[in-house]
Structures are given as C-alpha cells and as structure tokens.
Design an enzyme around this catalytic site. Structure first.
Site, short mmCIF file in Angstrom:
data_model
loop_
_atom_site.label_atom_id
_atom_site.label_comp_id
_atom_site.label_asym_id
_atom_site.label_seq_id
_atom_site.Cartn_x
_atom_site.Cartn_y
_atom_site.Cartn_z
N GLU A 129 0.84 -1.18 0.00
CA GLU A 129 0.00 0.00 0.00
C GLU A 129 0.88 1.24 0.00
O GLU A 129 2.04 1.20 0.42
CB GLU A 129 -0.92 0.01 1.22
CG GLU A 129 -1.89 -1.16 1.26
CD GLU A 129 -2.81 -1.13 2.47
OE1 GLU A 129 -2.77 -0.15 3.24
OE2 GLU A 129 -3.58 -2.10 2.64
N GLU A 243 9.54 -16.27 -2.65
CA GLU A 243 9.59 -15.13 -3.58
C GLU A 243 10.97 -14.48 -3.58
O GLU A 243 11.51 -14.14 -4.64
CB GLU A 243 8.53 -14.09 -3.20
CG GLU A 243 8.52 -12.88 -4.13
CD GLU A 243 7.51 -11.81 -3.73
OE1 GLU A 243 7.51 -10.74 -4.37
OE2 GLU A 243 6.73 -12.05 -2.78
N GLN A 337 28.75 0.12 -19.01
CA GLN A 337 29.97 0.91 -19.21
C GLN A 337 30.85 0.31 -20.30
O GLN A 337 31.37 1.02 -21.17
CB GLN A 337 30.75 0.99 -17.89
CG GLN A 337 32.00 1.86 -17.95
CD GLN A 337 31.67 3.33 -18.04
OE1 GLN A 337 30.56 3.75 -17.73
NE2 GLN A 337 32.64 4.13 -18.47
N LEU A 338 31.02 -1.00 -20.28
CA LEU A 338 31.89 -1.65 -21.25
C LEU A 338 31.27 -1.69 -22.65
O LEU A 338 31.99 -1.89 -23.64
CB LEU A 338 32.24 -3.06 -20.78
CG LEU A 338 33.20 -3.12 -19.59
CD1 LEU A 338 33.35 -4.54 -19.07
CD2 LEU A 338 34.56 -2.54 -19.95
N HIS A 339 29.97 -1.50 -22.75
CA HIS A 339 29.34 -1.36 -24.06
C HIS A 339 29.48 0.06 -24.60
O HIS A 339 29.10 0.32 -25.76
CB HIS A 339 27.86 -1.74 -23.98
CG HIS A 339 27.59 -3.20 -24.15
ND1 HIS A 339 27.84 -4.12 -23.17
CD2 HIS A 339 27.09 -3.91 -25.21
CE1 HIS A 339 27.50 -5.33 -23.59
NE2 HIS A 339 27.05 -5.23 -24.83
#
Length: 382
Positions: A129, A243, A337-339
């Site tokens: 809620e 869960e 970052q590395l991409h």
C-alpha cells in the site's frame, strides 16, 4: 557433493526454458516494452509447453517438481533472452496461488489455481500500500464481516499484473492492529467496488503492467478467505521466502546474461586496432563481474536447496536476495559501461537489464528492511 541445480533433468529443464524464451519471447520483447504489456497468449503458450506449472503438484494442474525446478527454469529463460520484467508478468501466479496451495479449499483450487496454471486466468498479489511499503503489519485496507461476505475498503499500490489480473490475492485487515489482525482474501476482477485506479509508469519492467487498485464497499464472499481469519500474516511470510529466493536467482541470471553479452561485445569491438577484451583493465572488470555473480549465486542456490528440503530460513533468504541484488546492480552497471555509447541505447539488451535490475533492491522487500529483519533473527540487536 552433487549440485541439485545441475542434475541431468534440471539441465534439460534449463535448456527448455532457454529455447522457449529464444523462440517466443526475445523476438517480441521490444514491442512488449513499448506496449507496456505481455500478451495473455504467452501464458497459454508457456502452459502448453509444460513450463507454467513447473514446481506445482500435478494434482492441482502443475507439472510437478519443486522450488528449485522453478528457479532452474527462470535461469534458462533469462539465458534465452527473457527479461526479469517478462518473468514477473508471466509467472505472477507464483506469488498469487501458493497461499491457496498451502491452506486453500478445494473450491479455491478449482476456481483459481488450476486455471492460473493452465494460462487461462491471471493471478496477482495485492499486498503493498502507499506509504507502507515493506511494513506489511501496518496494512490499512479493511475487510469487515457482513453476513456471508467481507466488505473491503482501501487501496493497493505497485501491484504487478494488476491491470490484467482476473483475481488478486489480497492482504486485508480483518482484526485488530498489527500482524495478528490480517487475513488473505481472493478478490475477483469485475467485483462491484473493485477498480483499477491507474496503470503506473516505471523506470524498468516496462513490459510488466503495474497498477494501483481501489476497493470501495467491495463485497467478497467468505468462501474466498484463504486460511484462517486473522492468520494471513504468517501465511504471507512463508510465501515471501520463496519469492525472495526467486528474485535472488533471477538477479543472478540477469547478471550472468549481461556478463555473457559483455564478453561477446568486448571480443568483437575493435578499438585502437585491438579487441577491447585485450586490455587488462577490461579483463579485470570481467573477472570482478564473474566473481560477484559466482559468490551470490552459490549462496542463493545453497539456501534454495535447504529451503526446498524443508528448512525455515527467513534471515538467510533475506541475505540471499540482498547479495544477489547488489551483485546484479554492479554487473549491469559495468556491462553498460563496457558497451560504451551502445550501452546507453534502447536497442541494446544490457540497457534494458540496467533499468530492470533496479527493482531487485526494492521488490519483494527492500534491502534495508530485509537487513533489519535478518539482524533481529540473528540476535544482532540491543
């Protein structure tokens, strides 16, 4: 000692999940992200493929197996290109029906559990809620007994699959303040007084619809009460352990997927006439990413196996989720970052994981209250 996650059967299950995701999810995920919805047909396809009911008893319409089987399936689906948002939407029944499996009536099994496992009905869990968050004992939505009905008044916020749900397994206050006055009611869509107030817009999990729900003098039959009246909090706490383990394993799966994508990218990306992966700073980043994944995943799997064997591990499941969420946060950041600039583009898969991963430190219990609860369980309090 053999790894229960790597038996021959579970390796095959993981591969089935990977194949299903590669065929039925990955090619459509960008469209679903733009639409803000996962189509209902996906649940029917997953059920037909024998995946939707993994981990559920056969006598209620499931495929058999245990929690570990469902976790292995999630690993495979993420490896095949599914996002954590898709899993949240497709497997929302995993948080909506366990209460009924544990203490539900035969009628509830027939009306809600079996149709959900066939992909015919979508179930959702209505717990959170506004202004309450992880403090579930402070739930304000009330359910007052009136003859053969409960009259429900209140609202729920941040409800996964809330706009599509055919039924919402809802935490309500039927008694005094505190956890001892809470019950669980199944509230069906279309019930007079039950409305979807609005569909919420989010940073990540954009393909997974999230809603605010409202109840105004909503009359719910007494037979929709799950378990004993005022016994809902204990029932919910039991379900939350599984869960949190599921979220932990998903976080590790997302991190592994991002590492795999990043290794491939750094091998193919040529900078200054050399592959990006040839640079020591990149190699060290990749090693650090793998180390964090391995540590978090090993712990999460160990706790899941113990939970599957019947141990009650409230504090340990909190730790597993915290560790996995932190590892995933680090890995997706380094992957982006590395991409380079491509890591900032919507067309790159790691960009989606970067946004989606933020929820792991909030959903299913935020990291801070989980740490508080673990401290109490371990006796680390004044």
């Amino acid at each position: 000692m053999s790894d229960p996650f790597e038996t021959e059967e579970r390796q095959a299950l993981r591969e089935s999940g990977r194949g299903f995701a590669a065929r039925e999810i990955a090619p459509h995920l960008d469209d679903w992200e733009r639409d803000g919805l996962v189509p209902r047909e996906l649940a029917k396809k997953a059920a037909a493929a024998g995946l939707l009911g993994v981990g559920y008893p056969e006598d209620v319409g499931g495929e058999g197996g245990s929690l570990v089987d469902s976790l292995v399936l999630a690993e495979g689906m993420v490896a095949g290109g599914a996002s954590s948002g898709v899993l949240a939407s497709l497997f929302t029944h995993s948080v909506a029906v366990p209460h009924m499996l544990r203490l539900g009536t035969p009628d509830q099994i027939e009306r809600f559990v079996k149709p959900a496992l066939r992909g015919e009905k979508i179930g959702s869990l209505g717990v959170t809620e506004a202004d309450i968050g992880s403090d579930l004992a402070a739930t304000r939505t009330t359910a007052r007994r009136d003859g053969s009905d409960f009259v429900v008044n209140g609202s729920k916020m941040f409800i996964t699959s809330g706009t599509r749900a055919d039924f919402v397994t809802t935490l309500v206050r039927t008694g005094a303040t505190g956890p001892g006055g809470l019950s669980i009611l199944v509230i069906e869509s279309g019930t007079p007084g039950f409305t979807v107030s609005r569909k919420l817009d989010k940073l990540g999990w954009r393909c997974s619809d999230t809603a605010e729900l409202a109840f105004q003098d909503c009359r719910v039959p007494v037979e929709n009460l799950v378990g004993p009246e005022n016994g809902g909090f204990v029932l919910l706490m039991h379900q939350l352990m599984s869960e949190r383990l599921s979220l932990a394993i998903q976080a590790c799966g997302v991190a592994q997927r991002c590492l795999d994508l990043t290794v491939a990218h750094t091998k193919s990306r040529i900078t200054f006439e050399r592959p990006l992966i040839s640079r020591q700073v990149v190699q060290h980043k990749l090693v650090e990413m793998r180390q964090r994944i391995e540590l978090a995943r090993t712990y999460a799997r160990a706790i899941a196996a113990r939970y599957d064997a019947g141990e009650q591990l409230v504090a340990e499941t909190c730790l597993a989720k915290i560790a996995a969420a932190d590892a995933c946060s680090y890995v997706v950041d380094q992957a982006s970052q590395l991409h380079g600039s491509m890591g900032f583009m919507r067309e790159t898969e790691v960009e989606r994981h970067y946004r989606d991963a933020r929820i792991f430190r909030i959903g299913g219990g935020a990291s801070e209250p989980l740490a508080d609860w673990a401290a109490k369980m371990f006796g680390y309090t004044a």
